[in-house]
Structures are given as C-alpha cells and as structure tokens.
Write an enzyme that holds these catalytic residues in place. Sequence first.
Site, PDB file in Angstrom:
ATOM      1  N   GLU A 158     -14.071 -30.016 -16.498  1.00 13.41           N
ATOM      2  CA  GLU A 158     -13.026 -29.383 -17.303  1.00 13.41           C
ATOM      3  C   GLU A 158     -13.659 -28.681 -18.507  1.00 13.41           C
ATOM      4  O   GLU A 158     -14.488 -29.253 -19.184  1.00 13.41           O
ATOM      5  CB  GLU A 158     -12.028 -30.459 -17.767  1.00 13.41           C
ATOM      6  CG  GLU A 158     -10.845 -29.913 -18.507  1.00 13.41           C
ATOM      7  CD  GLU A 158     -10.220 -28.716 -17.772  1.00 13.41           C
ATOM      8  OE1 GLU A 158      -9.784 -28.876 -16.634  1.00 13.41           O
ATOM      9  OE2 GLU A 158     -10.201 -27.615 -18.355  1.00 13.41           O
ATOM     10  N   CYS A 178     -17.566 -34.673 -27.276  1.00 19.02           N
ATOM     11  CA  CYS A 178     -18.427 -34.248 -26.171  1.00 19.02           C
ATOM     12  C   CYS A 178     -19.748 -33.563 -26.501  1.00 19.02           C
ATOM     13  O   CYS A 178     -20.738 -33.820 -25.831  1.00 19.02           O
ATOM     14  CB  CYS A 178     -17.615 -33.377 -25.227  1.00 19.02           C
ATOM     15  SG  CYS A 178     -16.325 -34.342 -24.424  1.00 19.02           S
ATOM     16  N   PHE A 179     -19.774 -32.680 -27.487  1.00 22.08           N
ATOM     17  CA  PHE A 179     -21.014 -31.907 -27.690  1.00 22.08           C
ATOM     18  C   PHE A 179     -22.229 -32.827 -27.834  1.00 22.08           C
ATOM     19  O   PHE A 179     -23.222 -32.695 -27.124  1.00 22.08           O
ATOM     20  CB  PHE A 179     -20.899 -31.005 -28.920  1.00 22.08           C
ATOM     21  CG  PHE A 179     -20.177 -29.704 -28.672  1.00 22.08           C
ATOM     22  CD1 PHE A 179     -19.703 -29.383 -27.410  1.00 22.08           C
ATOM     23  CD2 PHE A 179     -19.985 -28.799 -29.709  1.00 22.08           C
ATOM     24  CE1 PHE A 179     -19.038 -28.186 -27.171  1.00 22.08           C
ATOM     25  CE2 PHE A 179     -19.328 -27.596 -29.486  1.00 22.08           C
ATOM     26  CZ  PHE A 179     -18.857 -27.290 -28.225  1.00 22.08           C
ATOM     27  N   ASP A 217      -3.397 -45.101 -16.084  1.00 22.87           N
ATOM     28  CA  ASP A 217      -4.352 -45.567 -17.095  1.00 22.87           C
ATOM     29  C   ASP A 217      -4.197 -47.087 -17.233  1.00 22.87           C
ATOM     30  O   ASP A 217      -3.102 -47.617 -17.013  1.00 22.87           O
ATOM     31  CB  ASP A 217      -4.051 -44.879 -18.444  1.00 22.87           C
ATOM     32  CG  ASP A 217      -5.272 -44.819 -19.347  1.00 22.87           C
ATOM     33  OD1 ASP A 217      -5.769 -43.703 -19.601  1.00 22.87           O
ATOM     34  OD2 ASP A 217      -5.734 -45.891 -19.795  1.00 22.87           O
TER      35      ASP A 217
HETATM   36  P1  NAD Z   1     -10.199 -40.374 -23.298  1.00 22.77           P
HETATM   37  O1  NAD Z   1     -10.957 -41.510 -23.824  1.00 22.77           O
HETATM   38  O2  NAD Z   1      -9.207 -39.669 -24.162  1.00 22.77           O
HETATM   39  O3  NAD Z   1      -9.400 -40.837 -21.976  1.00 22.77           O
HETATM   40  C1  NAD Z   1      -9.947 -41.611 -20.965  1.00 22.77           C
HETATM   41  C2  NAD Z   1      -8.906 -42.598 -20.481  1.00 22.77           C
HETATM   42  O4  NAD Z   1      -9.387 -43.261 -19.308  1.00 22.77           O
HETATM   43  C3  NAD Z   1      -8.571 -43.717 -21.482  1.00 22.77           C
HETATM   44  O5  NAD Z   1      -7.201 -43.677 -21.804  1.00 22.77           O
HETATM   45  C4  NAD Z   1      -8.949 -45.017 -20.730  1.00 22.77           C
HETATM   46  O6  NAD Z   1      -8.074 -46.093 -20.986  1.00 22.77           O
HETATM   47  C5  NAD Z   1      -8.853 -44.580 -19.290  1.00 22.77           C
HETATM   48  N1  NAD Z   1      -9.613 -45.407 -18.345  1.00 22.77           N
HETATM   49  C6  NAD Z   1     -10.912 -45.794 -18.410  1.00 22.77           C
HETATM   50  N2  NAD Z   1     -11.244 -46.502 -17.318  1.00 22.77           N
HETATM   51  C7  NAD Z   1     -10.138 -46.586 -16.542  1.00 22.77           C
HETATM   52  C8  NAD Z   1      -9.851 -47.188 -15.281  1.00 22.77           C
HETATM   53  N3  NAD Z   1     -10.800 -47.817 -14.589  1.00 22.77           N
HETATM   54  N4  NAD Z   1      -8.596 -47.095 -14.789  1.00 22.77           N
HETATM   55  C9  NAD Z   1      -7.642 -46.438 -15.465  1.00 22.77           C
HETATM   56  N5  NAD Z   1      -7.854 -45.834 -16.659  1.00 22.77           N
HETATM   57  C10 NAD Z   1      -9.090 -45.904 -17.187  1.00 22.77           C
HETATM   58  O7  NAD Z   1     -11.285 -39.332 -22.758  1.00 22.77           O
HETATM   59  P2  NAD Z   1     -11.122 -37.743 -22.594  1.00 22.77           P
HETATM   60  O8  NAD Z   1     -11.351 -37.068 -23.903  1.00 22.77           O
HETATM   61  O9  NAD Z   1      -9.886 -37.445 -21.835  1.00 22.77           O
HETATM   62  O10 NAD Z   1     -12.395 -37.415 -21.697  1.00 22.77           O
HETATM   63  C11 NAD Z   1     -12.447 -37.792 -20.341  1.00 22.77           C
HETATM   64  C12 NAD Z   1     -13.636 -37.110 -19.698  1.00 22.77           C
HETATM   65  O11 NAD Z   1     -13.475 -35.698 -19.761  1.00 22.77           O
HETATM   66  C13 NAD Z   1     -14.970 -37.394 -20.372  1.00 22.77           C
HETATM   67  O12 NAD Z   1     -15.971 -37.463 -19.383  1.00 22.77           O
HETATM   68  C14 NAD Z   1     -15.204 -36.173 -21.229  1.00 22.77           C
HETATM   69  O13 NAD Z   1     -16.581 -35.918 -21.426  1.00 22.77           O
HETATM   70  C15 NAD Z   1     -14.594 -35.074 -20.407  1.00 22.77           C
HETATM   71  N6  NAD Z   1     -14.093 -33.913 -21.155  1.00 22.77           N
HETATM   72  C16 NAD Z   1     -13.412 -34.081 -22.325  1.00 22.77           C
HETATM   73  C17 NAD Z   1     -12.887 -32.979 -22.984  1.00 22.77           C
HETATM   74  C18 NAD Z   1     -12.125 -33.123 -24.275  1.00 22.77           C
HETATM   75  O14 NAD Z   1     -11.792 -32.114 -24.861  1.00 22.77           O
HETATM   76  N7  NAD Z   1     -11.799 -34.311 -24.725  1.00 22.77           N
HETATM   77  C19 NAD Z   1     -13.031 -31.700 -22.441  1.00 22.77           C
HETATM   78  C20 NAD Z   1     -13.719 -31.566 -21.229  1.00 22.77           C
HETATM   79  C21 NAD Z   1     -14.244 -32.684 -20.596  1.00 22.77           C
HETATM   80  C1  UGA Z   2     -15.759 -28.240 -26.434  1.00 18.92           C
HETATM   81  C2  UGA Z   2     -15.918 -26.997 -25.567  1.00 18.92           C
HETATM   82  O1  UGA Z   2     -15.547 -25.845 -26.317  1.00 18.92           O
HETATM   83  C3  UGA Z   2     -15.044 -27.096 -24.311  1.00 18.92           C
HETATM   84  O2  UGA Z   2     -15.291 -25.968 -23.469  1.00 18.92           O
HETATM   85  C4  UGA Z   2     -15.390 -28.378 -23.558  1.00 18.92           C
HETATM   86  O3  UGA Z   2     -14.555 -28.535 -22.443  1.00 18.92           O
HETATM   87  C5  UGA Z   2     -15.206 -29.569 -24.485  1.00 18.92           C
HETATM   88  O4  UGA Z   2     -16.056 -29.397 -25.665  1.00 18.92           O
HETATM   89  C6  UGA Z   2     -15.633 -30.871 -23.886  1.00 18.92           C
HETATM   90  O5  UGA Z   2     -16.374 -30.913 -22.926  1.00 18.92           O
HETATM   91  O6  UGA Z   2     -15.203 -31.860 -24.476  1.00 18.92           O
HETATM   92  P1  UGA Z   2     -13.950 -29.113 -28.163  1.00 18.92           P
HETATM   93  O7  UGA Z   2     -15.018 -30.077 -28.545  1.00 18.92           O
HETATM   94  O8  UGA Z   2     -12.606 -29.631 -27.868  1.00 18.92           O
HETATM   95  O9  UGA Z   2     -14.411 -28.289 -26.878  1.00 18.92           O
HETATM   96  O10 UGA Z   2     -13.773 -28.037 -29.321  1.00 18.92           O
HETATM   97  P2  UGA Z   2     -14.646 -26.778 -29.785  1.00 18.92           P
HETATM   98  O11 UGA Z   2     -13.734 -25.680 -30.102  1.00 18.92           O
HETATM   99  O12 UGA Z   2     -15.740 -26.475 -28.840  1.00 18.92           O
HETATM  100  O13 UGA Z   2     -15.279 -27.284 -31.152  1.00 18.92           O
HETATM  101  C7  UGA Z   2     -16.269 -28.279 -31.190  1.00 18.92           C
HETATM  102  C8  UGA Z   2     -16.770 -28.449 -32.605  1.00 18.92           C
HETATM  103  O14 UGA Z   2     -17.555 -27.331 -33.008  1.00 18.92           O
HETATM  104  C9  UGA Z   2     -15.648 -28.569 -33.636  1.00 18.92           C
HETATM  105  O15 UGA Z   2     -15.994 -29.530 -34.603  1.00 18.92           O
HETATM  106  C10 UGA Z   2     -15.597 -27.187 -34.243  1.00 18.92           C
HETATM  107  O16 UGA Z   2     -15.067 -27.188 -35.526  1.00 18.92           O
HETATM  108  C11 UGA Z   2     -17.053 -26.799 -34.219  1.00 18.92           C
HETATM  109  N1  UGA Z   2     -17.270 -25.340 -34.229  1.00 18.92           N
HETATM  110  C12 UGA Z   2     -16.867 -24.586 -33.186  1.00 18.92           C
HETATM  111  C13 UGA Z   2     -17.910 -24.750 -35.310  1.00 18.92           C
HETATM  112  O17 UGA Z   2     -18.299 -25.426 -36.272  1.00 18.92           O
HETATM  113  N2  UGA Z   2     -18.106 -23.390 -35.299  1.00 18.92           N
HETATM  114  C14 UGA Z   2     -17.715 -22.610 -34.268  1.00 18.92           C
HETATM  115  O18 UGA Z   2     -17.925 -21.380 -34.330  1.00 18.92           O
HETATM  116  C15 UGA Z   2     -17.067 -23.229 -33.185  1.00 18.92           C
END
Ligand code: NAD
Ligand code: UGA
Length: 464
Positions: free
Chosen positions: A162, A277-278, A35
């Site tokens: 993911e 994300c949503f 990172d």
């Molecule tokens: P995040 O912001 O927590 O982490 C991303 C990291 O990437 C940061 O620490 C940033 O400094 C680093 N970064 C950016 N550009 C860089 C570079 N050029 N070189 C090195 N490091 C670099 O984001 P996240 O929540 O982990 O999400 C990452 C991706 O995964 C997004 O596309 C998101 O939509 C997806 N995603 C997130 C979740 C979730 O639950 N948070 C779940 C599924 C998918």
């Molecule tokens: C969501 C998806 O569930 C993951 O599959 C996906 O990978 C992720 O987004 C992503 O791409 O970032 P996350 O946002 O971490 O995961 O958490 P959720 O459990 O989905 O909840 C999302 C929001 O909806 C929260 O604010 C939660 O409180 C709310 N929620 C969820 C409700 O209000 N009611 C429900 O019945 C479920």
Amino acid sequence: MKVTKICCIGAGYVGGPTMSVIAQKCPDIKVTVVDINQTRIDAWNDPDLSNLPVYEPGLDKVVAEARGRNLFFSTDVIKAIEESEMIFISVNTPTKTYGEGKGMAADLKWVELCARQIATASKEDKIVVEKSTLPVRTAQAVKDILVNTGNGLKFQILSNPEFLAEGTAIEDLESPDRVLIGGDDTPEGKIAIQALVDIYARWVPKDRILTTNVWSSELSKLTANAFLAQRVSSINALSELCEVTGADVSEVAKAIGTDSRIGSKFLKASVGFGGSCFQKDILNMVYICRSYQLNEVADYWEQVIKMNDHQKARFAKKIIKSLYNTVSGKKITFLGWAFKKDTNDTRESAAIYVADHLLSEQAKICVYDPKVNQEKVYADLEYLNTRSSDENRRHVKVMNDPYEACKDSHAIAILTEWDEFKTYDWEKIYQNMLKPATLFDGRNILSKEEMTKIGFRFYAIGKP
Ligand code: NAD
Ligand code: UGA
C-alpha cells in the site's frame, strides 16, 4: 475467477481505509475487516462516525456509505477467513524490540500468526494478499507456513503493498499513482493476479495497475519509502547549510524542484520526518543489506535516518540555545503532536523526540494538537522510557485550547503543519506570552515578516 468475499486481517490505518474504499467501489463484494483489538473494532462500528479509530479526511463518508451494506468490522477472525476467497494481511510490522535484529529488522510475528490462522481456518483454496510492508522474500515464509500447516489446500500468495499517505489516504486510494501486484509466474499465480487486478480495475485505470514478480513488489515498497525519506533528509541537510550561509531553503527547493528531473514534491524542510513507516522500513532495508554483507549499501541508506535524528536534535538544541542556554522551569508550548497534519497518528512523530530532549533539560511542556488527546501524548513519552510516567505527567500538560496553551509561555514551537495554526490571532498570542517571546516554526508555515512585526523572535528551518 471472480472474487465475491474478501477479508482483511488488521483494522488499522491501512486495513480500515483500504477496505472501506474497496467496499465502496465494489458493492457486490462482501468485505469483512477483522482485528484482535475489540476496542478498535467497536470504534469502527460506532454509529457516531467522529469516533472512528482512524482520522482521515473523507473516511467517514466512505464508511457511512458501505458499512452494514457490504462492509463489516468484526473480531471473528476465523469465521471471516473461512468464508472469504481472498484474504489480505494488513497487520503491523514494527521494528523488532528484542533479540536478533533488535532495533533494525521488522518484527514479523503478527504476520506469521496470520499465516497460521489462515492455515487453520481454511477449508478451501485461498488467495492470500500481503498488504503489510514486508521484507523482500517474506512471501516465501508465508507460503511455507501455509503449505506445511494448511490441510493440503492450495494457497496463492500475492504482494500488494500500500502506498497511501496518512492525511490523504482516501484521495490516494481513490486515485492512486499506481497499484502494484506481485505474484507467481505460473498459471495459478496468473489467475490470482488477475482476480486482484479485476477488483482494482473497477476504479483504477488499467495502465496504473502494475504486475511484477513477488520479490520485485515486496522490494519496491521498501524502496519507495527509502527514496521518499531520502528526499526529506536531503532537503533537511541543506536546511542547515542554508542557515549558516544566508540562503533560504524554500527558495532553493523551488529552484531545484522546477527541474522536471528532480520534481517539486517532498522537498519541504521540516523538524524531521516521522510516521510509523519511513524509519522502520529503512532500518529494515539496512538490516537486509547487512545480512547479505552489502555493507556500503546499508551505510548509504542508514545515513537517511542519522540525518533525520540530527534534524530533530538540532531543532531542540536551537530552542535551548535561543532561550539563553537554559529551558529549566520554562514553559514551552508545542503546537502539534501528530507526525503530520490531518491525522491523529503520532507514531515516531518528531514532537516526541524534541519534547524528550527538552524534558531532559527540565523544561515544562504544554501541548496542543487538534486531533491528539492527552493519553496519547503521555503514552508516546512513556514508550521512550526516559523518565517515570509520573515525571512525564508533572512536566507535560495537554490543553484543548491553543490560546490557553500558549499563555505565559517563554516560547512556542510548531511541530505539525496543521492549517489552523496559520489562522490564529498571533497578536493576541504574543500579548499573553512572557517576553522576549520566541516562536520556533519547525514546519515553515508562518511568515517571518509578519511574526517579527508583531514582536516575536522568530526562527524557521533553513531560513536566514
Ligand atoms: P496498525 O498498527 O494501525 O494496524 C494493525 C492492526 O493489526 C492492529 O489493529 C492490530 O491489532 C491488528 N493485528 C495484529 N495482529 C493481528 C492478528 N493476528 N489478527 C487480527 N488482527 C491483528 O498498522 P498500520 O499503520 O495499518 O500498518 C499496517 C501495515 O501496513 C504495516 O506493515 C505498515 O508498514 C504498512 N503500511 C502502513 C501505512 C500507513 O500509512 N500507516 C502505509 C502503507 C503501508
Ligand atoms: C509515507 C509515504 O508517503 C506513503 O507512500 C507510504 O505508503 C507510507 O509512508 C507508509 O508506507 O507508511 P506517511 O508516512 O503517511 O506516508 O506520510 P508522508 O506524507 O510521507 O510524510 C512522512 C513524514 O515526512 C511526515 O512527518 C512529514 O511531515 C514529513 N515530510 C514529508 C517532510 O518533512 N517534508 C516533506 O516534503 C514531506
């Protein structure tokens, strides 16, 4: 092809936990997570596991097992790319805040930067895996950059979105409903797909590893989030109808959820969905649809966001109305600031928007969240740019003790469904509040019967 060295660019909520689990399950594969954020990497390397930058139940144990053995965290992006056969891109892809597509499209500048770094640092052919959530057809752009700047090397691009949810990331990674891998239907593409399948197959049953073409994989991720968010907006829309008709949204959810075609999960009415994300992914999908002139499709999905905004505003308005139409100068305590329980993540949390609404009505807000610190709360409010940082700090206080936070308040609002809120001494909290004491349960975690017996005026989402 057997992969022995992996690197992941981006040590955030996805890169960190995902790679930790891969390293735990595959002790013979060297996994390096890189990172550009030095503070984040230092936190991942902190000997005190309670300082990891991501709070996830069970993550500390996984890191303890693999870190230093075959799991490494570093800021040396170039070296990690150079020595790895497979590179995951897991950087942030937030909604654009400027220019064309502002407020709608995904900002892909970090992904593009990764592609350029990979092209510069590579001395051998590589498999590049899109782990970040990306607009459908991004792989084309990544490939284009790699082919045009990559010293004539060969790159295979896979999409491996993911699906983990925060708060249950380790469980979700250890036994996923499915793993999705998209790749090219060419001999080289198939070899790359198989190399990634072989990694997951160490712990995921083969019938749960789905392989598709790249575009299906990219689009399935946006679609999954859109469907999930749509369920929440649907039940939240019904919660408002329940409140005016005397129906109980929990009873309705149970009644429809027992139909196996509908299913019981993701039907909890709430103050509104949050998370990084949503909203971002639906807006992105809406933007993509509009760019293909699919306006009806775009409008359909956009409604999910509008409903969610309405639900957050409705909750804030309910608080104001119940407190005799004014909250000016009144202390309102927020229990919970994270967007859901069991995470320290606050991105797009409903709490931020409800607080903003109440602050505009001059309320004094006191926040308690078991995992969110004061600076995060202020940073979230400052990001909105509604008022000065100074004003936010004057009107919002963050406390470390829930009982102190609730003392002398006119009302309490539950914004996150943390389990500990259910076990508080509510009698004691009630005694120390101003009267009438009102409790707004934005997560439907407390019993109306018990709370009204104590003396609270009680409001829950979608309840008579
Ligand atoms: P995040 O912001 O927590 O982490 C991303 C990291 O990437 C940061 O620490 C940033 O400094 C680093 N970064 C950016 N550009 C860089 C570079 N050029 N070189 C090195 N490091 C670099 O984001 P996240 O929540 O982990 O999400 C990452 C991706 O995964 C997004 O596309 C998101 O939509 C997806 N995603 C997130 C979740 C979730 O639950 N948070 C779940 C599924 C998918
Ligand atoms: C969501 C998806 O569930 C993951 O599959 C996906 O990978 C992720 O987004 C992503 O791409 O970032 P996350 O946002 O971490 O995961 O958490 P959720 O459990 O989905 O909840 C999302 C929001 O909806 C929260 O604010 C939660 O409180 C709310 N929620 C969820 C409700 O209000 N009611 C429900 O019945 C479920």
